[in-house]
Design a protein around this motif. Structure first.
Motif, short mmCIF file in Angstrom:
data_model
loop_
_atom_site.label_atom_id
_atom_site.label_comp_id
_atom_site.label_asym_id
_atom_site.label_seq_id
_atom_site.Cartn_x
_atom_site.Cartn_y
_atom_site.Cartn_z
N UNK A 167 3.33 -7.89 24.75
CA UNK A 167 3.46 -8.79 25.90
C UNK A 167 3.48 -8.02 27.21
N UNK A 168 4.20 -6.93 27.27
CA UNK A 168 4.27 -6.11 28.48
C UNK A 168 2.89 -5.56 28.83
N UNK A 169 2.21 -5.02 27.83
CA UNK A 169 0.89 -4.43 28.07
C UNK A 169 -0.11 -5.48 28.52
N UNK A 170 -0.17 -6.61 27.81
CA UNK A 170 -1.18 -7.62 28.15
C UNK A 170 -0.89 -8.34 29.45
N UNK A 171 0.38 -8.39 29.87
CA UNK A 171 0.72 -9.03 31.15
C UNK A 171 0.43 -8.15 32.35
N UNK A 172 0.53 -6.83 32.18
CA UNK A 172 0.41 -5.94 33.32
C UNK A 172 -0.91 -5.18 33.40
N UNK A 173 -1.67 -5.15 32.32
CA UNK A 173 -2.91 -4.38 32.28
C UNK A 173 -4.05 -5.24 31.76
N UNK A 174 -5.30 -4.84 32.04
CA UNK A 174 -6.44 -5.59 31.52
C UNK A 174 -6.68 -5.25 30.04
N UNK A 175 -5.76 -5.71 29.19
CA UNK A 175 -5.81 -5.39 27.76
C UNK A 175 -6.03 -6.68 26.97
N UNK A 176 -6.96 -6.62 26.02
CA UNK A 176 -7.22 -7.74 25.13
C UNK A 176 -6.77 -7.32 23.74
N UNK A 177 -5.98 -8.16 23.09
CA UNK A 177 -5.51 -7.88 21.73
C UNK A 177 -6.39 -8.67 20.78
N UNK A 178 -6.94 -7.98 19.76
CA UNK A 178 -7.90 -8.61 18.86
C UNK A 178 -7.61 -8.19 17.43
N UNK A 179 -7.24 -9.15 16.59
CA UNK A 179 -6.95 -8.81 15.19
C UNK A 179 -8.23 -8.70 14.35
N UNK A 180 -9.38 -9.13 14.87
CA UNK A 180 -10.63 -9.08 14.12
C UNK A 180 -11.44 -7.82 14.37
N UNK A 181 -10.97 -6.94 15.25
CA UNK A 181 -11.70 -5.71 15.57
C UNK A 181 -11.66 -4.79 14.35
N UNK A 182 -12.82 -4.36 13.84
CA UNK A 182 -12.89 -3.64 12.57
C UNK A 182 -13.20 -2.15 12.68
N UNK A 183 -13.51 -1.65 13.86
CA UNK A 183 -13.85 -0.24 14.00
C UNK A 183 -12.64 0.64 13.71
N UNK A 184 -12.83 1.80 13.05
CA UNK A 184 -11.69 2.67 12.74
C UNK A 184 -10.99 3.26 13.96
N UNK A 185 -11.59 3.11 15.15
CA UNK A 185 -10.97 3.66 16.36
C UNK A 185 -9.75 2.86 16.82
N UNK A 186 -9.57 1.64 16.31
CA UNK A 186 -8.47 0.75 16.69
C UNK A 186 -8.58 0.23 18.11
N UNK A 187 -9.71 0.44 18.79
CA UNK A 187 -9.88 -0.13 20.11
C UNK A 187 -10.83 0.69 20.98
N UNK A 188 -11.01 0.22 22.21
CA UNK A 188 -11.89 0.93 23.14
C UNK A 188 -11.56 0.50 24.57
N UNK A 189 -12.10 1.24 25.53
CA UNK A 189 -12.00 0.88 26.95
C UNK A 189 -13.40 0.71 27.50
N UNK A 190 -13.65 -0.38 28.19
CA UNK A 190 -14.94 -0.64 28.82
C UNK A 190 -14.78 -0.54 30.33
N UNK A 191 -15.39 0.48 30.92
CA UNK A 191 -15.30 0.62 32.38
C UNK A 191 -16.13 -0.44 33.09
N UNK A 192 -17.18 -0.95 32.44
CA UNK A 192 -17.99 -2.01 33.05
C UNK A 192 -17.20 -3.32 33.16
N UNK A 193 -16.47 -3.65 32.10
CA UNK A 193 -15.68 -4.88 32.10
C UNK A 193 -14.26 -4.65 32.62
N UNK A 194 -13.90 -3.40 32.84
CA UNK A 194 -12.55 -3.00 33.24
C UNK A 194 -11.52 -3.65 32.32
N UNK A 195 -11.68 -3.41 31.01
CA UNK A 195 -10.72 -3.94 30.05
C UNK A 195 -10.59 -2.97 28.88
#
Length: 130
Positions: free
Chosen positions: A88-116
């Motif tokens: 909750x703290x992260x998603x309220x204060x930063x451009x973070x999207x939480x996704x339970x369907x993301x399957x890549x072994x990296x556990x996430x990514x940052x997109x500078x184009x979308x700033x998220x």
């Protein structure tokens, strides 16, 4: 650059540095509540700008594949109390999207184009409430 060199992974010539906020830590001594003994712990006192390199910039010894946060976190009251306030703290204060369907072994990514930043959620029972 020094850290990558310590790991046997010299940074490619011409690689550009990325500026990030890094914590400024200070060791403080305090008396433990249960043990009543003096305990030393690191406390974040602030943040400063520092330079880092993208994980793809160095070459050499392969990186370990162990994730920082394991995917097999057991469901528990403690995990729920820790995990949900953090999400909750992260998603309220930063451009973070939480996704339970993301399957890549990296556990996430940052997109500078979308700033998220997209992160894979770890506790499925709790994810249903997001």
């Amino acid at each position: 650059m020094k850290t990558w060199n310590k790991f046997g992974r010299p940074v490619n010539k011409g690689a550009e540095e990325i500026k990030i906020f890094a914590p400024i830590k200070k060791k403080e001594k305090e008396i433990g509540e249960k043990t009543k003994k003096e305990v030393e712990r690191n406390v974040v006192k602030g943040y400063r700008m520092t330079n880092v390199f993208n994980v793809n910039d160095p070459n050499g010894v392969p990186l370990p594949l162990n994730p920082i946060v394991t995917k097999n976190v057991k469901e528990s009251e403690f995990a729920e109390k820790l995990y949900m306030p953090m999400v909750n703290k992260i998603t309220n204060e930063l451009p973070v999207v939480v996704n339970q369907d993301y399957k890549d072994p990296s556990n996430g990514y940052y997109s500078s184009l979308e700033h998220k930043m997209l992160i894979h959620t770890l506790i499925l029972r709790i994810n249903s409430r997001l």
